[in-house]
Design a protein around this motif. Structure first.
Motif: not given
Lengths: 273, 255
Positions: A102-116, A151-156, B249-254
């Motif tokens: 949860r804290e290692a991924l970047f929540p502001w990027l979609p999963a695809f961009d996280n991987i890239a 954050y829309y994905l399950s933990g796994g 802009f901060v859709h991930w907050a919380g």
């Protein structure tokens, strides 16, 4: 690149049958680490074999995570040397998977961009980044909607994204720090299969820190059993059941015997403290 | 939830409003308070409507909005980069933390005389005092946002080979955004308070604060209540506006 390093690199790609290589992949010499209240490592020596999956197991607080964190450069060692085929860490591509996805991924990027993202850091152009992520997804047979934010994905699924982010650079070594301990049991079982599949597909040298002996034995070619601190190698236990291993593997006598052997050594270590 | 339950839930916030209006009408109808001091709701809202659509109140409203927004904008432009700089080095922040906390605790109204000397009587004084107050609030929120960036996330970027600059721009900055928006919302609220007070007492000819003050001086009670409601609506709307921008802009907050 120096000429010595160049010859190592060319040796890797000159049609030599990789499976015949026997030299250790990572050599650890004289590694020492002291915290204010304890000596965690004191002149620790170890060789990590090439193309194997090894698990690190040992009593609480013995420094399992500290070991891979020192190898991966997240925690500085007080002294000692870690070399990858004779090269320092700065010249090596490696992947690292954190326990806390949860804290290692970047929540502001979609999963695809996280991987890239690691490719972006390496300056790979956008079109190629896309291509490489798509290839990895196909290679691993991943069925996640990667346009979603983590954050829309399950933990796994999030941890699987983390693992893919670590794999996208085609690392020489993959480190995983208790990657499944924040997941529920059902998801843990699923993720073990995913990791086994990743390993079978890529044959990447993998170091897994685990606090679950069953998991450690089930996934590994070797279990590295550490003592209480200052940590030393209690035993480097081989386990060579064929892959893919399944639920049935866990009821086979070789699995049961290996696990019992590790448990005996572990309990001996725990009581010794 | 059924459709009817959803509607009922959506209407729930209006219950308090209806209760206030009922009590107000009752008090006014029974003449429990002198009607000169407390006009009826209808009279008050008629004054508000007429003032906003055709009267001077609308002009004052726009003036106050302009002053509040410009002071918040000035505060943000100065405080956000400064906050990032201070937050990226804990030592640096600790060395000025006392100063920030001290001036943050100083009532901005106490600074009016000083800013009057510096900028004279006019918009510059009002806007700069409000920017000063809002700026400190934004500054310390941004700095804390940067300092409290998740360690794992910074390590993850570092372990993937990100340079210090990349970590700052790709991770720290985004990590601090939720806290930055907390600062902006608090900052704009404070700026509005300061602007309204300044409009009351620092030789103003327009603005909501001046309108409230003037209505009171002329004993125009419906006009005064109307101006108060206009100020309330403005404060609420500004907060809502920043919340909406934040969600966008901060859709991930919380999460």
């Amino acid at each position: 690149m120096t000429s010595a390093a160049a010859s190592v690199a060319s040796g890797l790609s000159s049609g030599f049958d990789e499976s015949r290589r026997t030299a250790p992949h990572v050599t650890i010499r004289g590694l020492s680490k002291r915290y204010p209240d304890a000596v965690i490592y004191d002149a620790f020596d170890f060789d990590i074999p090439r193309g194997k999956l090894i698990s690190v197991f040992g009593p609480n607080g013995c420094g399992k995570s500290t070991l891979i964190n020192m190898i991966a450069g997240l925690v500085p060692a007080d002294s000692g040397e870690v070399l990858f085929d004779g090269r320092p860490l700065s010249r090596v591509k490696f992947g690292y998977v954190f326990q806390n996805y949860r804290e290692a991924l970047f929540p502001w990027l979609p999963a695809f961009d996280n991987i890239a993202y690691p490719l972006k850091l390496m300056g790979v152009p956008k079109a190629e980044r896309k291509l490489r992520v798509e290839r990895l997804v196909a290679h691993l047979g991943v069925k996640i909607d990667l346009a979603l934010y983590p954050y829309y994905l399950s933990g796994g699924q999030q941890q699987l994204v983390s693992i893919m982010r670590a794999l996208i650079v085609e690392p020489e070594v993959l480190f995983l720090d208790e990657p499944f301990s924040a997941l529920d049991y059902e998801m843990t079982l699923f993720m073990r299969e995913q990791l086994q599949r990743v390993f079978m597909e890529t044959k990447t040298t993998t170091v897994l820190v685990s606090h679950d002996l069953e998991e450690a034995v089930y996934l590994s070619d070797y279990v590295l059993l550490l003592s209480r601190h200052p940590a030393r190698v209690v035993e480097f236990v081989p386990y060579d059941a064929p892959r893919p291993r399944t639920d049935k593997t866990m009821s086979e006598s070789s699995f049961v015997a290996t696990k019992a052997h590790c448990l005996k050594l572990f309990q001996h270590e725990v009581r010794r403290g | 939830m059924t459709g009817r339950q959803q509607i009922a839930r959506a209407l729930l916030p209006l219950v308090g409003v209806a209760m206030l209006l009922a009590v107000w009408t009752l008090v006014n109808g029974l003449k429990l308070v002198d009607p000169v001091l407390l006009p009826s709701p209808t009279e008050t809202f008629r004054t508000l409507w007429e003032g906003m659509t055709s009267g001077k109140l609308g002009v004052d409203f726009v003036k106050t909005v302009a002053r509040t927004i410009s002071s918040t904008a000035i505060a943000a432009v100065i405080a956000i980069p400064l906050g990032i700089l201070l937050g990226s080095s804990e030592k640096l922040y600790r060395s000025v933390e006392f100063l920030i906390d001290f001036f943050r605790s100083t009532p901005a109204s106490a600074m009016f005389p000083l800013f009057l000397v510096l900028f004279g009587v006019g918009d510059r004084t009002k806007i700069s005092v409000a920017a000063f107050g809002a700026g400190l609030v934004i500054l310390f929120n941004v700095a804390y946002g940067v300092m409290n960036a998740r360690k794992t996330r910074l390590l993850a970027a570092k372990v993937m080979g990100a340079s210090r600059t990349r970590v700052l721009f790709d991770v720290m900055l985004l990590e601090s955004l939720p806290q930055t928006f907390v600062g902006l919302r608090n900052g704009v609220s404070l700026a509005l308070v300061i602007i309204v007070v300044a409009e009351m007492f620092i030789g103003s000819t327009d603005g909501l604060g001046q309108r409230v003050f003037e209505a009171q001086q002329l004993f125009d009670m419906p006009g005064m209540y109307a101006a108060i409601f206009a100020a309330g609506a403005l404060g609420y709307a500004l907060n809502l506006l920043f919340l909406l921008i934040e969600r966008r802009f901060v859709h991930w907050a919380g999460r």
